[in-house]
Design a protein around this motif. Structure first.
Motif, PDB file in Angstrom:
ATOM      1  N   LEU A   6       0.830  -1.218   0.000  1.00 19.30           N
ATOM      2  CA  LEU A   6       0.000   0.000   0.000  1.00 19.30           C
ATOM      3  C   LEU A   6       0.860   1.262   0.000  1.00 19.30           C
ATOM      4  O   LEU A   6       0.385   2.351   0.316  1.00 19.30           O
ATOM      5  N   ARG A   7       2.159   1.105  -0.340  1.00 20.85           N
ATOM      6  CA  ARG A   7       3.044   2.276  -0.296  1.00 20.85           C
ATOM      7  C   ARG A   7       2.635   3.330  -1.304  1.00 20.85           C
ATOM      8  O   ARG A   7       2.763   4.528  -1.064  1.00 20.85           O
ATOM      9  N   THR A 301       5.629   1.179  10.644  1.00 17.96           N
ATOM     10  CA  THR A 301       6.036   0.657   9.332  1.00 17.96           C
ATOM     11  C   THR A 301       6.781  -0.668   9.483  1.00 17.96           C
ATOM     12  O   THR A 301       6.535  -1.628   8.750  1.00 17.96           O
ATOM     13  N   ALA A 311       3.650  -0.001   3.923  1.00 21.55           N
ATOM     14  CA  ALA A 311       3.023   1.327   3.893  1.00 21.55           C
ATOM     15  C   ALA A 311       4.086   2.328   4.307  1.00 21.55           C
ATOM     16  O   ALA A 311       5.075   1.956   4.953  1.00 21.55           O
ATOM     17  N   MET A 321      -1.603   5.288   2.996  1.00 18.75           N
ATOM     18  CA  MET A 321      -1.859   4.022   2.292  1.00 18.75           C
ATOM     19  C   MET A 321      -2.589   4.348   0.996  1.00 18.75           C
ATOM     20  O   MET A 321      -3.511   5.178   0.995  1.00 18.75           O
ATOM     21  N   THR A 335      -5.446  -6.176   6.039  1.00 16.78           N
ATOM     22  CA  THR A 335      -4.638  -5.055   6.529  1.00 16.78           C
ATOM     23  C   THR A 335      -5.248  -4.469   7.799  1.00 16.78           C
ATOM     24  O   THR A 335      -4.544  -4.207   8.785  1.00 16.78           O
TER      25      THR A 335
END
Ligand code: TLP
Length: 345
Positions: A6-7, A301, A311, A321, A335
Protein backbone atom coordinates in the motif's frame (compact mmCIF):
# COMPACT_ATOMS: atom_id res chain seq x y z
CA UNK A 1 4.83 -14.32 2.55
CA UNK A 2 2.67 -12.52 -0.07
CA UNK A 3 3.02 -8.81 0.59
CA UNK A 4 0.16 -6.31 0.58
CA UNK A 5 1.78 -3.23 -0.92
CA UNK A 6 0.00 0.00 0.00
CA UNK A 7 3.04 2.28 -0.30
CA UNK A 8 1.78 3.82 -3.51
CA UNK A 9 -0.21 3.21 -6.68
CA UNK A 10 3.16 3.37 -8.47
CA UNK A 11 3.94 -0.21 -7.39
CA UNK A 12 1.48 -1.92 -9.74
CA UNK A 13 2.78 -4.52 -12.19
CA UNK A 14 1.77 -4.27 -15.87
CA UNK A 15 -1.31 -6.32 -16.78
CA UNK A 16 -1.16 -9.25 -19.24
CA UNK A 17 -2.67 -7.04 -21.94
CA UNK A 18 -0.01 -4.36 -21.34
CA UNK A 19 2.78 -6.91 -21.57
CA UNK A 20 1.38 -8.30 -24.81
CA UNK A 21 0.99 -4.82 -26.29
CA UNK A 22 4.58 -4.00 -25.29
CA UNK A 23 5.92 -7.14 -26.94
CA UNK A 24 4.05 -6.46 -30.16
CA UNK A 25 4.45 -2.65 -30.29
CA UNK A 26 5.33 -1.05 -33.60
CA UNK A 27 8.31 1.23 -32.89
CA UNK A 28 10.58 3.87 -34.45
CA UNK A 29 13.08 6.47 -33.27
CA UNK A 30 11.08 8.89 -31.17
CA UNK A 31 13.80 11.57 -31.20
CA UNK A 32 13.02 11.74 -34.96
CA UNK A 33 9.34 11.64 -33.90
CA UNK A 34 9.00 8.44 -35.90
CA UNK A 35 7.60 6.11 -33.30
CA UNK A 36 4.03 5.38 -34.42
CA UNK A 37 2.94 4.03 -31.05
CA UNK A 38 4.20 7.13 -29.21
CA UNK A 39 2.46 9.35 -31.76
CA UNK A 40 -0.78 7.46 -31.18
CA UNK A 41 -0.44 7.78 -27.42
CA UNK A 42 0.21 11.51 -27.72
CA UNK A 43 -2.87 11.97 -29.92
CA UNK A 44 -4.97 10.02 -27.45
CA UNK A 45 -3.67 12.07 -24.50
CA UNK A 46 -4.39 15.33 -26.33
CA UNK A 47 -7.91 14.13 -27.05
CA UNK A 48 -8.54 13.05 -23.46
CA UNK A 49 -7.25 16.30 -21.97
CA UNK A 50 -8.99 18.44 -24.59
CA UNK A 51 -5.69 20.11 -25.56
CA UNK A 52 -4.15 20.63 -29.00
CA UNK A 53 -1.12 18.44 -28.41
CA UNK A 54 0.56 16.16 -25.90
CA UNK A 55 4.00 14.76 -25.23
CA UNK A 56 5.17 11.49 -23.67
CA UNK A 57 7.74 12.09 -20.90
CA UNK A 58 9.59 9.57 -18.72
CA UNK A 59 8.17 10.76 -15.39
CA UNK A 60 5.69 13.05 -13.71
CA UNK A 61 8.54 15.03 -12.23
CA UNK A 62 10.03 15.73 -15.64
CA UNK A 63 6.60 16.66 -16.96
CA UNK A 64 5.98 19.16 -14.18
CA UNK A 65 9.47 20.62 -14.53
CA UNK A 66 9.18 21.06 -18.29
CA UNK A 67 5.90 22.92 -17.78
CA UNK A 68 7.40 25.18 -15.11
CA UNK A 69 10.23 26.04 -17.49
CA UNK A 70 7.71 26.76 -20.26
CA UNK A 71 5.75 29.21 -18.12
CA UNK A 72 8.40 31.04 -16.11
CA UNK A 73 11.64 32.94 -16.44
CA UNK A 74 14.57 32.91 -14.02
CA UNK A 75 14.11 35.15 -11.02
CA UNK A 76 10.34 34.75 -10.83
CA UNK A 77 8.11 32.87 -8.47
CA UNK A 78 5.64 29.97 -8.68
CA UNK A 79 2.65 30.00 -6.33
CA UNK A 80 1.56 26.52 -5.21
CA UNK A 81 0.11 24.59 -2.30
CA UNK A 82 2.33 23.88 0.69
CA UNK A 83 2.02 20.08 0.53
CA UNK A 84 2.25 19.85 -3.28
CA UNK A 85 4.53 17.38 -5.00
CA UNK A 86 6.39 20.12 -6.88
CA UNK A 87 7.24 21.89 -3.63
CA UNK A 88 8.19 18.86 -1.54
CA UNK A 89 9.29 15.96 -3.70
CA UNK A 90 10.96 17.27 -6.83
CA UNK A 91 14.37 17.91 -5.30
CA UNK A 92 14.28 21.67 -5.79
CA UNK A 93 14.43 20.95 -9.52
CA UNK A 94 12.62 24.14 -10.47
CA UNK A 95 15.37 26.22 -8.82
CA UNK A 96 17.99 24.27 -10.72
CA UNK A 97 16.26 24.00 -14.08
CA UNK A 98 14.15 27.15 -14.27
CA UNK A 99 15.85 29.46 -11.74
CA UNK A 100 12.56 30.14 -9.98
CA UNK A 101 11.59 30.24 -6.33
CA UNK A 102 8.46 28.59 -4.99
CA UNK A 103 5.88 30.36 -2.83
CA UNK A 104 3.86 27.80 -0.87
CA UNK A 105 0.37 28.62 0.39
CA UNK A 106 -1.46 26.39 2.87
CA UNK A 107 -4.88 25.20 1.72
CA UNK A 108 -7.52 23.56 3.92
CA UNK A 109 -7.27 19.86 2.94
CA UNK A 110 -4.91 20.98 0.21
CA UNK A 111 -7.57 23.16 -1.36
CA UNK A 112 -6.56 26.66 -2.40
CA UNK A 113 -8.98 29.34 -3.55
CA UNK A 114 -8.55 32.52 -5.56
CA UNK A 115 -8.47 34.71 -2.46
CA UNK A 116 -5.51 32.79 -0.99
CA UNK A 117 -3.69 32.54 -4.31
CA UNK A 118 -4.25 36.20 -5.12
CA UNK A 119 -2.86 37.23 -1.73
CA UNK A 120 0.37 35.35 -2.54
CA UNK A 121 0.81 36.80 -6.05
CA UNK A 122 3.25 39.63 -6.65
CA UNK A 123 1.89 41.59 -9.57
CA UNK A 124 3.00 45.11 -10.48
CA UNK A 125 4.76 45.21 -7.11
CA UNK A 126 7.86 47.30 -6.31
CA UNK A 127 10.75 46.53 -8.65
CA UNK A 128 12.68 44.68 -5.92
CA UNK A 129 9.84 42.24 -5.14
CA UNK A 130 10.10 38.81 -6.81
CA UNK A 131 7.40 38.77 -9.51
CA UNK A 132 5.03 35.82 -9.86
CA UNK A 133 5.10 34.06 -13.20
CA UNK A 134 2.72 31.15 -12.72
CA UNK A 135 0.40 29.14 -10.50
CA UNK A 136 0.72 25.35 -10.17
CA UNK A 137 -2.17 23.35 -8.71
CA UNK A 138 -2.49 19.62 -7.94
CA UNK A 139 -5.65 17.55 -8.52
CA UNK A 140 -6.10 15.09 -6.90
CA UNK A 141 -3.88 16.35 -4.10
CA UNK A 142 -1.60 13.52 -3.06
CA UNK A 143 -0.36 14.58 0.37
CA UNK A 144 -3.68 16.15 1.33
CA UNK A 145 -5.16 12.64 1.28
CA UNK A 146 -6.11 12.47 -2.40
CA UNK A 147 -8.54 15.38 -2.03
CA UNK A 148 -10.06 16.83 -5.18
CA UNK A 149 -10.46 20.43 -6.28
CA UNK A 150 -13.97 21.28 -7.51
CA UNK A 151 -14.12 22.66 -11.05
CA UNK A 152 -15.48 26.05 -9.98
CA UNK A 153 -12.48 26.73 -7.74
CA UNK A 154 -9.95 25.82 -10.43
CA UNK A 155 -11.87 27.96 -12.93
CA UNK A 156 -11.79 30.97 -10.63
CA UNK A 157 -8.07 30.63 -9.86
CA UNK A 158 -7.12 30.18 -13.52
CA UNK A 159 -9.34 33.07 -14.68
CA UNK A 160 -7.86 35.33 -11.98
CA UNK A 161 -4.34 34.31 -12.94
CA UNK A 162 -4.97 34.82 -16.66
CA UNK A 163 -6.36 38.30 -16.04
CA UNK A 164 -3.00 39.17 -14.45
CA UNK A 165 -1.05 37.64 -17.36
CA UNK A 166 0.08 34.64 -15.31
CA UNK A 167 0.30 31.06 -16.57
CA UNK A 168 -1.28 28.03 -14.95
CA UNK A 169 -0.18 24.40 -14.76
CA UNK A 170 -2.03 21.42 -13.32
CA UNK A 171 -0.13 18.56 -11.72
CA UNK A 172 -2.80 16.01 -12.55
CA UNK A 173 -0.66 12.97 -11.74
CA UNK A 174 -3.94 11.32 -10.66
CA UNK A 175 -6.37 13.31 -12.82
CA UNK A 176 -8.32 10.15 -13.67
CA UNK A 177 -9.00 9.57 -9.97
CA UNK A 178 -10.09 13.20 -9.69
CA UNK A 179 -12.41 12.82 -12.68
CA UNK A 180 -14.19 9.91 -11.01
CA UNK A 181 -14.53 11.72 -7.69
CA UNK A 182 -15.82 14.85 -9.44
CA UNK A 183 -18.03 12.88 -11.87
CA UNK A 184 -16.62 14.79 -14.80
CA UNK A 185 -14.20 14.32 -17.68
CA UNK A 186 -10.45 14.70 -17.60
CA UNK A 187 -10.82 17.39 -20.28
CA UNK A 188 -13.14 19.44 -18.06
CA UNK A 189 -10.63 19.31 -15.19
CA UNK A 190 -7.76 20.29 -17.51
CA UNK A 191 -9.75 22.94 -19.42
CA UNK A 192 -8.81 26.13 -17.51
CA UNK A 193 -5.07 25.33 -17.33
CA UNK A 194 -2.40 26.25 -19.89
CA UNK A 195 -0.74 22.88 -19.36
CA UNK A 196 -1.55 19.65 -17.59
CA UNK A 197 0.60 16.70 -16.60
CA UNK A 198 -0.84 13.28 -15.83
CA UNK A 199 0.82 9.96 -15.01
CA UNK A 200 0.30 6.64 -16.76
CA UNK A 201 2.35 4.90 -14.09
CA UNK A 202 0.21 5.61 -11.01
CA UNK A 203 -3.39 4.39 -10.68
CA UNK A 204 -3.55 3.59 -14.40
CA UNK A 205 -0.91 0.90 -13.93
CA UNK A 206 1.49 1.42 -16.84
CA UNK A 207 5.10 0.58 -15.93
CA UNK A 208 6.60 3.95 -16.95
CA UNK A 209 5.62 7.35 -18.24
CA UNK A 210 3.61 10.53 -17.96
CA UNK A 211 2.02 12.92 -20.43
CA UNK A 212 2.01 16.68 -20.67
CA UNK A 213 -0.58 18.47 -22.76
CA UNK A 214 -1.21 22.04 -23.88
CA UNK A 215 -1.36 24.15 -27.03
CA UNK A 216 0.68 23.10 -30.08
CA UNK A 217 3.34 25.83 -29.70
CA UNK A 218 4.02 25.00 -26.06
CA UNK A 219 4.31 21.28 -26.76
CA UNK A 220 6.72 21.98 -29.64
CA UNK A 221 8.91 23.90 -27.16
CA UNK A 222 8.44 21.10 -24.63
CA UNK A 223 10.01 18.62 -27.08
CA UNK A 224 13.28 20.60 -26.94
CA UNK A 225 13.14 20.92 -23.16
CA UNK A 226 12.58 17.17 -22.81
CA UNK A 227 15.71 16.58 -24.92
CA UNK A 228 17.68 19.09 -22.85
CA UNK A 229 16.74 17.17 -19.71
CA UNK A 230 17.83 13.85 -21.19
CA UNK A 231 14.29 12.65 -21.77
CA UNK A 232 14.54 12.11 -25.54
CA UNK A 233 14.00 8.36 -25.86
CA UNK A 234 14.33 6.15 -28.89
CA UNK A 235 12.18 3.05 -29.59
CA UNK A 236 9.97 4.02 -26.69
CA UNK A 237 6.84 2.71 -28.36
CA UNK A 238 7.34 -0.38 -26.18
CA UNK A 239 6.42 1.81 -23.21
CA UNK A 240 3.82 3.91 -25.00
CA UNK A 241 2.01 0.69 -25.93
CA UNK A 242 1.47 -0.05 -22.25
CA UNK A 243 0.31 3.54 -21.79
CA UNK A 244 -2.33 3.14 -24.49
CA UNK A 245 -3.64 0.00 -22.82
CA UNK A 246 -3.61 1.80 -19.45
CA UNK A 247 -5.76 4.60 -20.89
CA UNK A 248 -8.14 2.07 -22.32
CA UNK A 249 -8.55 -0.42 -19.49
CA UNK A 250 -7.71 1.32 -16.23
CA UNK A 251 -10.02 4.32 -15.74
CA UNK A 252 -12.93 1.86 -15.57
CA UNK A 253 -11.49 0.06 -12.55
CA UNK A 254 -10.48 3.12 -10.51
CA UNK A 255 -13.89 3.29 -8.77
CA UNK A 256 -12.97 -0.04 -7.11
CA UNK A 257 -9.78 1.55 -5.74
CA UNK A 258 -11.85 4.42 -4.35
CA UNK A 259 -14.34 2.02 -2.73
CA UNK A 260 -11.46 0.06 -1.18
CA UNK A 261 -9.89 3.29 0.13
CA UNK A 262 -13.24 4.22 1.65
CA UNK A 263 -13.53 0.81 3.35
CA UNK A 264 -9.97 1.15 4.63
CA UNK A 265 -10.69 4.62 6.03
CA UNK A 266 -13.91 3.50 7.73
CA UNK A 267 -12.14 0.52 9.28
CA UNK A 268 -9.18 2.62 10.45
CA UNK A 269 -11.53 5.16 12.07
CA UNK A 270 -12.80 2.34 14.31
CA UNK A 271 -9.36 1.38 15.61
CA UNK A 272 -8.38 2.84 18.97
CA UNK A 273 -5.74 5.58 18.71
CA UNK A 274 -6.07 6.18 14.95
CA UNK A 275 -7.47 9.45 13.67
CA UNK A 276 -9.06 9.81 10.24
CA UNK A 277 -12.25 11.30 8.86
CA UNK A 278 -13.50 8.81 6.23
CA UNK A 279 -15.69 11.51 4.69
CA UNK A 280 -12.55 13.30 3.58
CA UNK A 281 -11.31 10.28 1.62
CA UNK A 282 -12.45 11.03 -1.91
CA UNK A 283 -10.11 8.97 -4.08
CA UNK A 284 -7.50 6.21 -3.55
CA UNK A 285 -5.27 7.83 -0.92
CA UNK A 286 -5.75 7.35 2.82
CA UNK A 287 -3.73 9.38 5.30
CA UNK A 288 -4.22 8.79 9.01
CA UNK A 289 -2.77 10.07 12.26
CA UNK A 290 -1.29 7.50 14.63
CA UNK A 291 0.12 9.85 17.29
CA UNK A 292 -2.34 8.69 19.99
CA UNK A 293 -1.09 5.11 19.69
CA UNK A 294 2.23 6.14 21.24
CA UNK A 295 4.04 4.75 18.18
CA UNK A 296 5.92 6.65 15.50
CA UNK A 297 5.25 5.94 11.87
CA UNK A 298 8.69 4.33 11.47
CA UNK A 299 7.86 1.91 14.29
CA UNK A 300 4.49 1.07 12.79
CA UNK A 301 6.04 0.66 9.33
CA UNK A 302 8.47 -1.95 10.69
CA UNK A 303 5.71 -3.82 12.56
CA UNK A 304 3.47 -3.82 9.49
CA UNK A 305 6.26 -5.06 7.25
CA UNK A 306 6.99 -7.94 9.61
CA UNK A 307 3.36 -9.00 9.06
CA UNK A 308 3.42 -8.56 5.28
CA UNK A 309 1.95 -5.07 4.86
CA UNK A 310 3.97 -2.30 3.21
CA UNK A 311 3.02 1.33 3.89
CA UNK A 312 4.88 4.60 4.29
CA UNK A 313 4.89 7.25 7.00
CA UNK A 314 4.81 10.74 5.50
CA UNK A 315 6.01 12.26 8.80
CA UNK A 316 6.38 10.88 12.34
CA UNK A 317 2.62 11.15 12.97
CA UNK A 318 0.92 10.32 9.68
CA UNK A 319 0.82 7.16 7.58
CA UNK A 320 -0.21 7.03 3.95
CA UNK A 321 -1.86 4.02 2.29
CA UNK A 322 -2.72 4.03 -1.40
CA UNK A 323 -5.10 1.57 -3.05
CA UNK A 324 -4.60 0.24 -6.57
CA UNK A 325 -5.62 -2.72 -8.72
CA UNK A 326 -3.25 -5.17 -7.03
CA UNK A 327 -5.02 -4.62 -3.68
CA UNK A 328 -8.37 -6.39 -3.35
CA UNK A 329 -11.07 -5.73 -0.77
CA UNK A 330 -9.97 -8.95 0.94
CA UNK A 331 -6.43 -7.55 1.31
CA UNK A 332 -7.90 -4.36 2.80
CA UNK A 333 -9.73 -6.44 5.41
CA UNK A 334 -6.50 -8.36 6.18
CA UNK A 335 -4.64 -5.05 6.53
CA UNK A 336 -7.25 -3.71 8.95
CA UNK A 337 -6.97 -6.86 11.08
CA UNK A 338 -3.17 -6.56 11.18
CA UNK A 339 -3.20 -2.88 12.16
CA UNK A 340 -5.77 -3.54 14.87
CA UNK A 341 -3.61 -6.36 16.25
CA UNK A 342 -0.52 -4.09 16.40
CA UNK A 343 -2.17 -0.93 17.69
CA UNK A 344 -4.68 -2.31 20.17
CA UNK A 345 -2.50 -5.02 21.75
N1 TLP B 1 4.22 10.63 -6.30
C1 TLP B 1 4.85 9.53 -5.62
C2 TLP B 1 5.94 10.02 -4.66
O1 TLP B 1 6.86 10.79 -5.32
C3 TLP B 1 5.40 10.77 -3.49
C4 TLP B 1 3.80 8.74 -4.87
O2 TLP B 1 4.13 7.62 -4.43
O3 TLP B 1 2.68 9.23 -4.71
N2 TLP B 1 2.90 14.69 -8.92
C5 TLP B 1 2.25 14.00 -7.97
C6 TLP B 1 1.00 14.56 -7.40
C7 TLP B 1 2.76 12.77 -7.51
O4 TLP B 1 2.11 12.13 -6.58
C8 TLP B 1 3.96 12.28 -8.08
C9 TLP B 1 4.57 11.00 -7.59
C10 TLP B 1 4.57 13.02 -9.08
C11 TLP B 1 4.03 14.24 -9.47
C12 TLP B 1 5.87 12.60 -9.73
O5 TLP B 1 5.75 11.51 -10.55
P1 TLP B 1 7.04 10.60 -10.92
O6 TLP B 1 7.27 9.71 -9.74
O7 TLP B 1 6.60 9.87 -12.13
O8 TLP B 1 8.17 11.53 -11.17
Amino acid sequence: MKLIDLRSDTVTKPTERMRRAMAEAEVGDDVYMEDPTVLRLQERAAELTGKEAALFVPSGTMGNQICIKLHSRPGTEVVLEERSHIFNYEMGASALISGVTLRPVRGEDGLLDWQKVNAAIHHNAAYYVTPTSMIALENSHNMAGGSVMPLGIADEICAGARALGLKTHLDGARIFNASIALSTTVAEIARPFDTVMFCLSKGLGAPVGSMIAGCRDLIREAVSLRKLLGGGMRQVGVLAAAGLVALDESPGVLPDDHANAQRLATGLAQIRGLKIDPEKVQTNIVIFDISETGMTTSQLTVELKARGVLANGINPREMRMVTHYDVSLEKIETTLGIIREIVER
